[in-house]
Design an enzyme around this catalytic site. Structure first.
Site, PDB file in Angstrom:
ATOM      1  N   GLY A  44      -7.734 -56.444  18.191  1.00  0.00           N
ATOM      2  CA  GLY A  44      -9.172 -57.283  18.381  1.00  0.00           C
ATOM      3  C   GLY A  44     -10.156 -56.592  18.842  1.00  0.00           C
ATOM      4  O   GLY A  44     -11.411 -56.525  18.462  1.00  0.00           O
ATOM      5  N   CYS A  45      -9.990 -55.872  19.955  1.00  0.00           N
ATOM      6  CA  CYS A  45     -11.023 -55.112  20.609  1.00  0.00           C
ATOM      7  C   CYS A  45     -11.474 -54.111  20.010  1.00  0.00           C
ATOM      8  O   CYS A  45     -12.641 -53.664  20.017  1.00  0.00           O
ATOM      9  CB  CYS A  45     -10.257 -54.593  22.135  1.00  0.00           C
TER      10      CYS A  45
END
Length: 155
Positions: free
Chosen positions: A45-46
């Site tokens: 996600g990051c």
């Protein structure tokens, strides 16, 4: 995140960034600043979020905005993350967590049934006068960078 209210002055800070410089928030007055807080370098996600902000960086710059990613990862980890994914956004290291605490993004989280302390993915838009313009608590990554760009353009 509950403590940040649009119209209030954004808490100032100075943090080291990838590549070795230091960024001081108050030095960036005169243009909008996007602070995106994220849990950890090189996680799915990051990475998606950082790549999305990188892809729109020229559009943010055309609107006069500076985009800064903040996590507790070290500058060395940020340097590796930048190199691995060809990131262009500045990544700041809040290793001791003071800025995360001040901005209210550090706290209890749950994942896979386990409770732990960590950074909540959140974004803060600061206007040219250094005041909080908008807050996105608990960000969903898909389409988020585009939504933030729209908010910058609306300032």
């Amino acid at each position: 995140m509950q403590d940040l209210v649009p119209g209030q002055p954004a808490p100032d800070f100075s943090l080291p960034r990838d590549g070795g410089d230091t960024v001081t928030l108050s030095d960036l007055r005169g243009g909008p600043v996007v602070l995106f807080f994220y849990p950890k370098d090189n996680t799915p996600g990051c990475t998606t979020e950082a790549v999305a902000f990188t892809g729109l960086l020229e559009d943010f710059a055309a609107s006069g905005a500076t985009v800064l990613g903040i996590s507790k990862d070290s500058v060395k980890k940020h340097d590796n993350f930048v190199a691995k994914h060809d990131l262009k956004v500045a990544l700041l290291s809040d290793a001791d967590g003071d800025v995360c605490e001040t901005y209210g993004v550090w706290g209890e989280k749950q994942m896979y049934g386990k409770t732990f302390e960590g950074i909540t993915r959140a974004t803060v838009l600061i206007d040219a006068d250094g005041k909080v313009a908008r807050v996105w608590p608990k960000v969903k990554v898909d389409g988020h960078a585009e939504e933030v760009l729209g908010a910058v353009r609306a300032l």
